[in-house]
Design a protein around this motif. Structure first.
Motif, PDB file in Angstrom:
ATOM      1  N   MET A 199      -2.602  -1.585  -2.596  1.00 45.51           N
ATOM      2  CA  MET A 199      -3.213  -1.173  -1.340  1.00 45.51           C
ATOM      3  C   MET A 199      -4.440  -2.019  -1.023  1.00 45.51           C
ATOM      4  O   MET A 199      -4.633  -2.476   0.109  1.00 45.51           O
ATOM      5  CB  MET A 199      -3.601   0.303  -1.410  1.00 45.51           C
TER       6      MET A 199
ATOM      7  N   TYR B  18      -2.864   6.685   1.534  1.00 47.88           N
ATOM      8  CA  TYR B  18      -3.666   5.696   2.250  1.00 47.88           C
ATOM      9  C   TYR B  18      -5.122   6.141   2.312  1.00 47.88           C
ATOM     10  O   TYR B  18      -6.043   5.336   2.125  1.00 47.88           O
ATOM     11  CB  TYR B  18      -3.115   5.478   3.666  1.00 47.88           C
TER      12      TYR B  18
ATOM     13  N   SER C 266      -0.861   0.411  -8.420  1.00 48.48           N
ATOM     14  CA  SER C 266      -0.554   0.966  -7.106  1.00 48.48           C
ATOM     15  C   SER C 266      -1.778   0.953  -6.199  1.00 48.48           C
ATOM     16  O   SER C 266      -1.656   0.744  -4.987  1.00 48.48           O
ATOM     17  CB  SER C 266      -0.030   2.401  -7.247  1.00 48.48           C
TER      18      SER C 266
ATOM     19  N   ILE D  14       4.186  -0.150  -2.084  1.00 52.30           N
ATOM     20  CA  ILE D  14       3.783   0.432  -0.802  1.00 52.30           C
ATOM     21  C   ILE D  14       5.013   0.858  -0.008  1.00 52.30           C
ATOM     22  O   ILE D  14       4.991   1.855   0.724  1.00 52.30           O
ATOM     23  CB  ILE D  14       2.943  -0.585   0.000  1.00 52.30           C
TER      24      ILE D  14
ATOM     25  N   SER E 218      -3.623  -5.324   0.475  1.00 49.49           N
ATOM     26  CA  SER E 218      -3.250  -5.263   1.886  1.00 49.49           C
ATOM     27  C   SER E 218      -4.478  -5.095   2.767  1.00 49.49           C
ATOM     28  O   SER E 218      -4.535  -5.654   3.868  1.00 49.49           O
ATOM     29  CB  SER E 218      -2.262  -4.114   2.131  1.00 49.49           C
TER      30      SER E 218
END
Length: 286
Positions: free
Chosen positions: A264, A232, A260, A206, A267
């Motif tokens: 995200m 995003y 990847s 990120i 998070s």
């Protein structure tokens, strides 16, 4: 898509930050009895064994998952996931093609020889687990958004950001060398997957978007911010598709996607008081 393998880049920055961040042990306002357990499995793309199939920015030739050794390990991994008993399985497959995924999964034999099938992780892990659990379907969540990487490089040159360009190129070289060493090592498939799901890997992944790409372009040009925001956006939309599929009776789910994307999702889940992320390493140790 930039499937960023950033292992060394920004490592020093984040390691310094870690010394000042107190690890949370409990999410506020969460009810452990009602928390949705989310098994996150970030992976490399198995089909990159054939370099012609590699559409990632970071070029790498991965291990062959159709060997007897890899197949035995994939079966063990899938059995461990089945023991976790996810109520739903989500995979990085085009959402608009859900009906096609449904028909393929429905026609998929229960005892198929996976060694004779495609290397794709959706089939090798997603389908395998789904069939173990007698699920009726696997859920597609992938969507596409803009990813102007070429425009970013062009605007960085126009802005005279040659130090930034050099850093990006050196990082890519380091990442490709790291990937080469990883896949040429004696590490098992499980160990390689564990690597792709390490907290440091996710932070640095990120980090490329917010620390390097975001500053690309002249003062009044925001191509870098646009690229980062599109990444995003894509992942938020994918995450939204997961959220919208969850029913009251669901207690455990599994998300299988490129590392990847999973970085995200992790998070996002960290900000969700009703969801708890579970790692592959946790269930493999049981």
């Amino acid at each position: 898509m930039r499937s960023v393998l950033i292992f060394f880049a920004f490592g020093l920055l984040f390691s310094c930050q870690q010394n000042h961040v107190k690890k949370e042990t409990k999410k506020p306002f969460s009810d452990p009895e009602k928390t949705l357990k989310v098994l996150l499995i970030g992976t490399f793309h198995f089909e990159n064994f054939n370099p012609k199939n590699n559409s990632d920015i970071v070029q790498k030739q991965v291990i062959d998952v159709l060997t007897d050794k890899s197949q035995a390990e994939l079966d063990l991994i899938s059995q461990k996931i089945a023991d976790f008993k996810p109520d739903k399985i989500f995979v990085e497959y085009p959402f608009k093609n859900q009906s096609r995924l449904d028909s393929v999964f429905k026609a998929w034999p229960q005892n198929v020889d996976y060694k004779a099938q495609t290397r794709d992780e959706i089939y090798q892990i997603g389908f395998r687990v789904g069939k173990y659990l007698n699920h009726n379907r696997i859920y597609a969540i992938d969507v596409k958004t803009s990813f102007p990487y070429d425009s970013l490089k062009t605007q960085m040159k126009k802005a005279g950001q040659f130090d930034l360009i050099e850093k990006d190129e050196k990082d890519l070289e380091s990442l490709e060398e790291t990937a080469k060493k990883l896949f040429n090592s004696e590490k098992t498939l499980s160990e390689i997957l564990f690597f792709y799901n390490e907290p440091e890997y996710r932070r640095n992944d990120i980090g490329w978007y917010v620390s390097l790409a975001n500053q690309g372009g002249e003062l009044n040009n925001f191509v870098g911010s646009h690229l980062a925001s599109e990444w995003y956006k894509r992942n938020l939309q994918m995450y939204s598709l997961v959220q919208k599929r969850i029913k009251k009776e669901d207690s455990r789910i599994m998300i299988l996607a490129g590392a990847s994307h999973i970085a995200m999702f992790k998070s996002f889940i960290d900000y969700n008081p009703d969801w708890e992320s579970i790692e592959l390493k946790e269930i493999m140790s049981k």
